[in-house]
Write an enzyme that holds these catalytic residues in place. Structure first.
Site, PDB file in Angstrom:
ATOM      1  N   ASP A  91       0.828  -1.209   0.000  1.00 22.01           N
ATOM      2  CA  ASP A  91       0.000   0.000   0.000  1.00 22.01           C
ATOM      3  C   ASP A  91       0.859   1.253   0.000  1.00 22.01           C
ATOM      4  O   ASP A  91       0.465   2.273  -0.559  1.00 22.01           O
ATOM      5  CB  ASP A  91      -0.937  -0.024   1.211  1.00 22.01           C
ATOM      6  CG  ASP A  91      -1.857  -1.224   1.147  1.00 22.01           C
ATOM      7  OD1 ASP A  91      -2.637  -1.310   0.192  1.00 22.01           O
ATOM      8  OD2 ASP A  91      -1.763  -2.104   2.018  1.00 22.01           O
ATOM      9  N   GLY A 103      -3.910  -3.545   3.114  1.00 21.63           N
ATOM     10  CA  GLY A 103      -5.117  -2.968   2.511  1.00 21.63           C
ATOM     11  C   GLY A 103      -6.127  -4.042   2.121  1.00 21.63           C
ATOM     12  O   GLY A 103      -7.323  -3.784   2.047  1.00 21.63           O
ATOM     13  N   GLU A 110       0.749 -12.495   4.943  1.00 17.80           N
ATOM     14  CA  GLU A 110       1.794 -11.942   4.067  1.00 17.80           C
ATOM     15  C   GLU A 110       3.114 -11.805   4.809  1.00 17.80           C
ATOM     16  O   GLU A 110       4.188 -12.078   4.258  1.00 17.80           O
ATOM     17  CB  GLU A 110       1.341 -10.577   3.534  1.00 17.80           C
ATOM     18  CG  GLU A 110       0.205 -10.689   2.526  1.00 17.80           C
ATOM     19  CD  GLU A 110      -0.418  -9.356   2.147  1.00 17.80           C
ATOM     20  OE1 GLU A 110      -1.017  -9.281   1.061  1.00 17.80           O
ATOM     21  OE2 GLU A 110      -0.322  -8.395   2.925  1.00 17.80           O
TER      22      GLU A 110
HETATM   23  C1  5RP Z   1      -3.090  -7.005   1.024  1.00 14.23           C
HETATM   24  C2  5RP Z   1      -1.925  -6.136   0.710  1.00 14.23           C
HETATM   25  C3  5RP Z   1      -1.766  -5.730  -0.711  1.00 14.23           C
HETATM   26  O1  5RP Z   1      -0.529  -6.152  -1.156  1.00 14.23           O
HETATM   27  C4  5RP Z   1      -1.869  -4.245  -0.789  1.00 14.23           C
HETATM   28  O2  5RP Z   1      -3.124  -3.856  -0.233  1.00 14.23           O
HETATM   29  C5  5RP Z   1      -1.753  -3.730  -2.229  1.00 14.23           C
HETATM   30  O3  5RP Z   1      -2.864  -4.154  -2.959  1.00 14.23           O
HETATM   31  P1  5RP Z   1      -3.108  -3.675  -4.446  1.00 14.23           P
HETATM   32  O4  5RP Z   1      -2.060  -4.300  -5.288  1.00 14.23           O
HETATM   33  O5  5RP Z   1      -4.500  -4.139  -4.757  1.00 14.23           O
HETATM   34  O6  5RP Z   1      -3.023  -2.160  -4.452  1.00 14.23           O
HETATM   35  O7  5RP Z   1      -1.145  -5.770   1.536  1.00 14.23           O
HETATM   36  O8  5RP Z   1      -3.203  -7.216   2.392  1.00 14.23           O
END
Ligand code: 5RP
Length: 255
Positions: A91, A103, A110
């Site tokens: 994010d 996000g 992760e």
């Molecule tokens: C999910 C994450 C994602 O990697 C992060 O939200 C980015 O997402 P996107 O590639 O849709 O912008 O941390 O928990």
């Protein structure tokens, strides 16, 4: 390659550059989110075209389903044991390659997957690159038990770091609480700016009801930032931030 016309070209460029790092026989961590899903599609297409033998651990149920449906071999992290490379989105990314993640409410898995990898590569569009972390609300996964108590303790910790008075909001989908893959809840910390990510990470980790926060410090080895023209910029931990990339910060497109 997969679904080129429907995909954000910056995300596609970053995803392709990361997939180019994959070698036959690798054990891979697959991230979560829109950029990671572009990468999974590219990876599956390359694996099929070249007959790559890969073992993959997914960071969410959504990614596991996508990868399996595309023919990738997905196994439990513990069955694989250790990973050569994890490719994930973010994010926010700063110049030290500190990250905000979560996000997509998947930052717990992760972080576990990234921590079990020789190398973590982040893929992102230019809108994710920041000088100082914190404009994106920091996700914190918390237990349901004592939820309001944990929220109070988080507020108290923020006051101690001169971040008092900030919103600490439960993440909802419609009117329902967001529940993570591990059955926990999410608090989003609207901090605006995080002057000392290390101190904040330490303070959050010391609160018993906090399962995991979305600060990834010292975990990312390389950030591949895709550009709308199809090129990429690679950021290593020491690299200065590109001024144009910071100017493009407003380009963020829906996480
Ligand atoms: C999910 C994450 C994602 O990697 C992060 O939200 C980015 O997402 P996107 O590639 O849709 O912008 O941390 O928990």
């Amino acid at each position: 390659m997969a679904q080129v016309s429907e995909v954000d070209p910056a995300k596609l460029a970053a995803a392709r550059a990361a997939v180019a790092l994959v070698q036959d026989g690798m054990r891979l961590g697959l991230g979560t989110g829109s950029t990671a899903s572009v990468m999974v599609r590219e990876l599956a297409a390359r694996a099929e075209a070249e007959g790559l033998r890969l073992r993959c651990a997914a960071t969410s149920k959504a990614t596991a389903d996508l990868a399996e449906n595309l023919g990738l071999r997905v196994e439990a992290l513990d069955a694989i044991g250790w990973l050569d490379l994890t490719i994930d989105g973010a994010d926010e990314v700063d110049g030290q390659l500190h990250l905000i993640k979560g996000g997509g409410a998947a930052h717990l898995r992760e972080k576990i997957v990234a921590a079990a990898s020789d190398r973590m590569v982040v893929i992102a569009d230019p809108g994710k690159v920041v000088e100082t972390l914190g404009a994106f609300p920091l996700p914190v996964e918390v237990l349901e038990f004592g939820f309001e108590t944990t929220r109070k303790l988080i507020r108290r910790a923020l006051e101690g770091l001169e971040l008092g008075g900030r919103d600490v909001m439960q993440r909802l989908r419609g009117s329902d609480p967001v529940i993570t893959d591990e059955g926990n809840l999410i608090l989003d910390l609207h901090l605006g700016e995080i002057p000392d990510p290390v101190a904040l990470a330490r303070a959050l980790s010391a609160i018993p009801g906090v399962v995991e926060h979305g600060l990834f410090l010292g975990m990312c080895d390389l950030a591949i930032i895709g550009r709308p023209d199809g090129g990429v910029t690679e950021l290593s931990r020491e690299a200065d931030l590109d001024a144009d990339m910071l100017a493009a910060e407003g380009d963020r497109d829906g996480v």
